[in-house]
Design a protein around this motif. Structure first.
Motif, PDB file in Angstrom:
ATOM      1  N   ASP A 198       0.834  -1.200   0.000  1.00  0.00           N
ATOM      2  CA  ASP A 198       0.000   0.000   0.000  1.00  0.00           C
ATOM      3  C   ASP A 198       0.871   1.255   0.000  1.00  0.00           C
ATOM      4  OD1 ASP A 198      -2.765   0.828  -0.008  1.00  0.00           O
ATOM      5  OD2 ASP A 198      -2.402   1.694   1.962  1.00  0.00           O
ATOM      6  N   TRP A 225      -5.822  -4.076  -1.967  1.00  0.00           N
ATOM      7  CA  TRP A 225      -5.329  -2.704  -1.862  1.00  0.00           C
ATOM      8  C   TRP A 225      -6.256  -1.752  -2.606  1.00  0.00           C
ATOM      9  CZ3 TRP A 225      -1.892  -6.628  -3.606  1.00  0.00           C
ATOM     10  CH2 TRP A 225      -1.048  -7.121  -2.593  1.00  0.00           C
ATOM     11  N   SER A 226      -6.913  -0.881  -1.862  1.00  0.00           N
ATOM     12  CA  SER A 226      -7.782   0.107  -2.507  1.00  0.00           C
ATOM     13  C   SER A 226      -6.967   1.064  -3.360  1.00  0.00           C
ATOM     14  CB  SER A 226      -8.568   0.886  -1.447  1.00  0.00           C
ATOM     15  OG  SER A 226      -7.687   1.550  -0.547  1.00  0.00           O
ATOM     16  N   THR A 227      -5.702   1.269  -2.983  1.00  0.00           N
ATOM     17  CA  THR A 227      -4.840   2.162  -3.745  1.00  0.00           C
ATOM     18  C   THR A 227      -4.456   1.577  -5.100  1.00  0.00           C
ATOM     19  OG1 THR A 227      -3.020   1.245  -2.441  1.00  0.00           O
ATOM     20  CG2 THR A 227      -3.844   3.404  -1.793  1.00  0.00           C
ATOM     21  N   THR A 229      -6.311   1.050  -7.382  1.00  0.00           N
ATOM     22  CA  THR A 229      -7.102   1.728  -8.408  1.00  0.00           C
ATOM     23  C   THR A 229      -6.277   2.782  -9.136  1.00  0.00           C
ATOM     24  OG1 THR A 229      -7.925   3.269  -6.721  1.00  0.00           O
ATOM     25  CG2 THR A 229      -9.283   1.345  -7.211  1.00  0.00           C
ATOM     26  N   HIS A 246     -11.894  -4.410  -9.301  1.00  0.00           N
ATOM     27  CA  HIS A 246     -11.242  -3.229  -8.744  1.00  0.00           C
ATOM     28  C   HIS A 246     -11.665  -1.943  -9.451  1.00  0.00           C
ATOM     29  CE1 HIS A 246      -8.807  -4.525 -12.172  1.00  0.00           C
ATOM     30  NE2 HIS A 246      -8.449  -3.257 -12.294  1.00  0.00           N
ATOM     31  N   SER A 248     -14.097   1.085 -10.895  1.00  0.00           N
ATOM     32  CA  SER A 248     -15.179   1.828 -10.249  1.00  0.00           C
ATOM     33  C   SER A 248     -16.549   1.336 -10.703  1.00  0.00           C
ATOM     34  CB  SER A 248     -15.038   3.328 -10.546  1.00  0.00           C
ATOM     35  OG  SER A 248     -15.026   3.562 -11.948  1.00  0.00           O
TER      36      SER A 248
END
Length: 334
Positions: A198, A225-227, A229, A246, A248
């Motif tokens: 991350d 990991w949201s990051t 994106t 992942h 949107s």
């Protein structure tokens, strides 16, 4: 005349006949363009944009990945779609351009051919003493994170952020070790990798840190990991919604990719769609991946046309064999 004699008398297939046998507009096999390999790290001392990394051939020419402002690249696809060849090509393109490469191998023999090659500083070993262990995977991530940490400290101390050679951390078959740690009671290892990756994905642009994330062929596994994106995406083979979880808007992205690939029931190995993280509306670019010679590839098992094999030999001679070692090998604790 027997079948064997007929095969012997067949005229060798050239690149044009290889393409003409299919109604597909794009070639089924695309050798990479030749580039000048980096001979010195001085090319990174100036604050100039990095060269885009060529991915393949599209309808409008070469499709490339531009690392400027990006955190990395996600590569997804089913079994047999060509994800291994794509990852190998990315590594070969980056290391010959003077990038420093660290490879975390979650499969075993997937990247072993790169061990000891110029500018590949570390390749993890998943099999230790005959048992599958992922401790070395964690070590690879730790090594990459320590490099970026030192760069961050040096940048803060000097007030300058230029001069760093690009660093590529390859997370190969990452779904394997992450699932093993998460569900096997190894929560500390899972937490460490989650936190460090991350941080790498959020690294300041001037640190020139990039992550190539390859979950695993055929795994319907969502990145933790949201990051991630921030990363661009390459989807190879048949479009599947789980591979786009992942995004949107996975449903809209899936339909856009299907429309771009067309209604063909058979998708050639290495055929993919590039999705930029910069676009809020899906705008996939279809391309045929460059099949790039590298230390892991063995093209002798397939009857490729002579003009294609000649181009591979030219690439090896002009690029791979002319690439000097600009980065040292690393060891645990270094």
């Amino acid at each position: 005349m027997g079948i064997f004699a007929q095969l012997i008398r067949r005229r060798p297939r050239t690149l044009s006949t290889w393409q003409a046998e299919s109604d597909d507009v794009l070639p089924r096999v695309a050798p990479p363009p030749i580039h000048q390999p980096a001979q010195s790290l001085s090319v990174f001392e100036v604050d100039a944009p990095l060269d885009p990394i060529p991915l393949g051939i599209g309808l409008d020419g070469v499709v490339s990945w531009d690392p400027q402002g990006r955190s990395g690249l996600q590569v997804v696809g089913g079994t047999g779609s060509g994800t291994s060849e794509f990852n190998w090509a990315m590594i070969e393109q980056c290391r010959t351009r003077g990038w420093r490469v660290l490879i975390a191998d979650g499969f075993g023999p997937e990247f072993v051919g790169f061990r000891g090659t110029a500018n590949v500083s570390y390749v993890s070993d998943v099999c230790i003493d005959g048992e599958v262990r992922f401790g070395d995977y964690l070590t690879t991530v730790q090594l990459a994170h320590s490099i970026v940490t030192r760069r961050r400290e040096a940048s803060r101390h000097s007030g300058r952020g230029e001069g760093f050679a690009p660093l590529l951390l390859v997370l190969g078959e990452v779904a394997g070790p992450m699932s093993y740690w998460q569900h096997g009671g190894y929560t500390e290892q899972y937490r460490q990798v989650h936190t460090m990756v991350d941080d790498l994905l959020c690294a300041e642009p001037e640190l020139r840190c990039y992550v190539l994330i390859s979950p695993a062929s055929g795994w319907e596994w969502r990145l933790p990991w949201s990051t991630a994106t921030r990363c661009d995406t390459v989807m190879l083979g048949k479009p599947e919604r789980p591979y786009l979880a992942h995004c949107s808007d996975p449903a809209a992205t899936l339909e856009a990719v299907k429309a771009a690939l067309g209604t063909t029931s058979w998708i050639p190995r290495g055929r993919g769609a590039f999705l930029s993280a910069n676009h809020s509306i899906p705008n996939p670019v279809v391309f045929q991946s460059f099949l790039t010679p590298n230390p892991c590839s063995d093209f002798s098992r397939h009857p490729y046309p002579p003009d294609i094999t000649t181009q591979w030999e030219q690439f090896r001679a002009a690029v791979s064999d002319k690439t000097p070692a600009l980065h040292p090998q690393l060891f645990p604790g270094s």
